[in-house]
Scaffold this motif. Sequence first.
Motif, PDB file in Angstrom:
ATOM      1  N   PRO A 173       0.837  -1.514   0.037  1.00  0.00           N
ATOM      2  CA  PRO A 173      -0.133   0.030  -0.057  1.00  0.00           C
ATOM      3  C   PRO A 173       0.942   1.168   0.051  1.00  0.00           C
ATOM      4  O   PRO A 173       0.695   2.012   1.110  1.00  0.00           O
ATOM      5  N   THR A 174       1.504   1.617  -1.133  1.00  0.00           N
ATOM      6  CA  THR A 174       2.428   2.783  -1.166  1.00  0.00           C
ATOM      7  C   THR A 174       2.045   4.137  -0.943  1.00  0.00           C
ATOM      8  O   THR A 174       2.464   4.858  -0.188  1.00  0.00           O
ATOM      9  N   PHE A 175       0.958   4.401  -1.596  1.00  0.00           N
ATOM     10  CA  PHE A 175       0.312   5.598  -1.470  1.00  0.00           C
ATOM     11  C   PHE A 175       0.011   5.794   0.157  1.00  0.00           C
ATOM     12  O   PHE A 175       0.190   7.063   0.716  1.00  0.00           O
ATOM     13  N   GLU A 176      -0.753   4.859   0.792  1.00  0.00           N
ATOM     14  CA  GLU A 176      -0.960   5.020   2.176  1.00  0.00           C
ATOM     15  C   GLU A 176       0.147   5.031   3.098  1.00  0.00           C
ATOM     16  O   GLU A 176       0.166   5.808   4.125  1.00  0.00           O
ATOM     17  N   ILE A 177       1.525   4.224   2.724  1.00  0.00           N
ATOM     18  CA  ILE A 177       2.518   4.514   3.506  1.00  0.00           C
ATOM     19  C   ILE A 177       2.927   6.206   3.297  1.00  0.00           C
ATOM     20  O   ILE A 177       3.435   6.674   4.307  1.00  0.00           O
ATOM     21  N   GLY A 178       2.765   6.902   2.227  1.00  0.00           N
ATOM     22  CA  GLY A 178       3.222   8.084   2.035  1.00  0.00           C
ATOM     23  C   GLY A 178       2.278   9.009   2.884  1.00  0.00           C
ATOM     24  O   GLY A 178       2.783   9.974   3.611  1.00  0.00           O
ATOM     25  N   VAL A 179       0.835   8.680   3.002  1.00  0.00           N
ATOM     26  CA  VAL A 179       0.131   9.573   3.884  1.00  0.00           C
ATOM     27  C   VAL A 179       0.289   9.259   5.202  1.00  0.00           C
ATOM     28  O   VAL A 179       0.517  10.517   6.007  1.00  0.00           O
TER      29      VAL A 179
END
Length: 351
Positions: free
Chosen positions: A313-319
């Motif tokens: 979950p790369t996008f969620e990691i950034g968030v």
Amino acid sequence: MNERFCGRQVESRRISMVTLKDIAKKTNLSVTTVSRVVNFNDTSVCSEETQKLIWSLVESMNYKVKGKKSVAAEKPQTAYKLAYVLGLSSYASQGSYGYHIIKGIESEAVKKGIPIAFNCLDLDLYKPSELCDKLEELGVDAIIWVAGTNPDYFNKLKSKNIQVTIAGIEPKLIPDYVDYVGIDFYADTLGWLKTKLVSRFEKTAFIGSKTSSRFQAFVDAHKLLGKELRPEFIIEHEDWEIESAKSAMTAFLERSEELPEAVFAASDLIAIGSMHAFREKGIQLPEQVKILGFDNNEMGGYLSPGLTTISVPTFEIGVMAVQAAISKLREEREFPIRYILPTNYVERQSL
């Protein structure tokens, strides 16, 4: 007279026992949200109308607001400045692992009104001292580190009191004083390999770095399932580029006397390079060799056959990295945190 006096004492105790939880219950908000408004004067967590409701309850319920917080805690979060860097330039390509983490970072920063004062997609441009000087010049409070690690940079950032949050890198490479947001590379990979790959085939290959948790998971999956680990099917490859992965797989095919039934690639880019090598050698996928990738690069869904992969979950990691950085800057905690997000299995045609 005594009874009245005692009654007032009891009533006084009741008033002093009002908590943020009591206020939160009346507003249908979380205790954290109420605390941010009351104790930190954070105006970003809820509407102005809701803030007025909270303060009216604080007054009517005689809640005693705690002593003043530090200057850092009182500082509006929009006054902080963030930065992010890519430790590996190959992670900057569109659709890559690092690209989606960056999208999450920028999305959350915009949502919260926090300026990103600096970003760097090629860390080779800056020596540790040069990077820190640049961040100081721009007034950066915290930096989010995506891909690649280097103790020289971290030590310099620590000496300059610039907070570091690491996003998406294997935890064993992370200093114990910084925040981490990512996945459990070893445990998740081990679980998926046991159920989806090693249990199904007798001859499985690995291509990627032997220093990674993914390789250790590959080795341990064989041990736990009592399967033979074939040393000749381990293709050591330290890079994460498509072209270099293609070259490594081509070299393997030219020296190997037999094909594996299935291959686990340490990243989707490595898997894509390997698939090109198979095609150039006239090897049919998935009929002759099957392949499993890792991270769910968006290109994988457009290949033929589509690449089966372990999705991160790369996008969620950034968030979550932005949220972690801000909570530390606001001194809401004194300790480093580890946010571990779950992975998923994306089944397509390659496996």
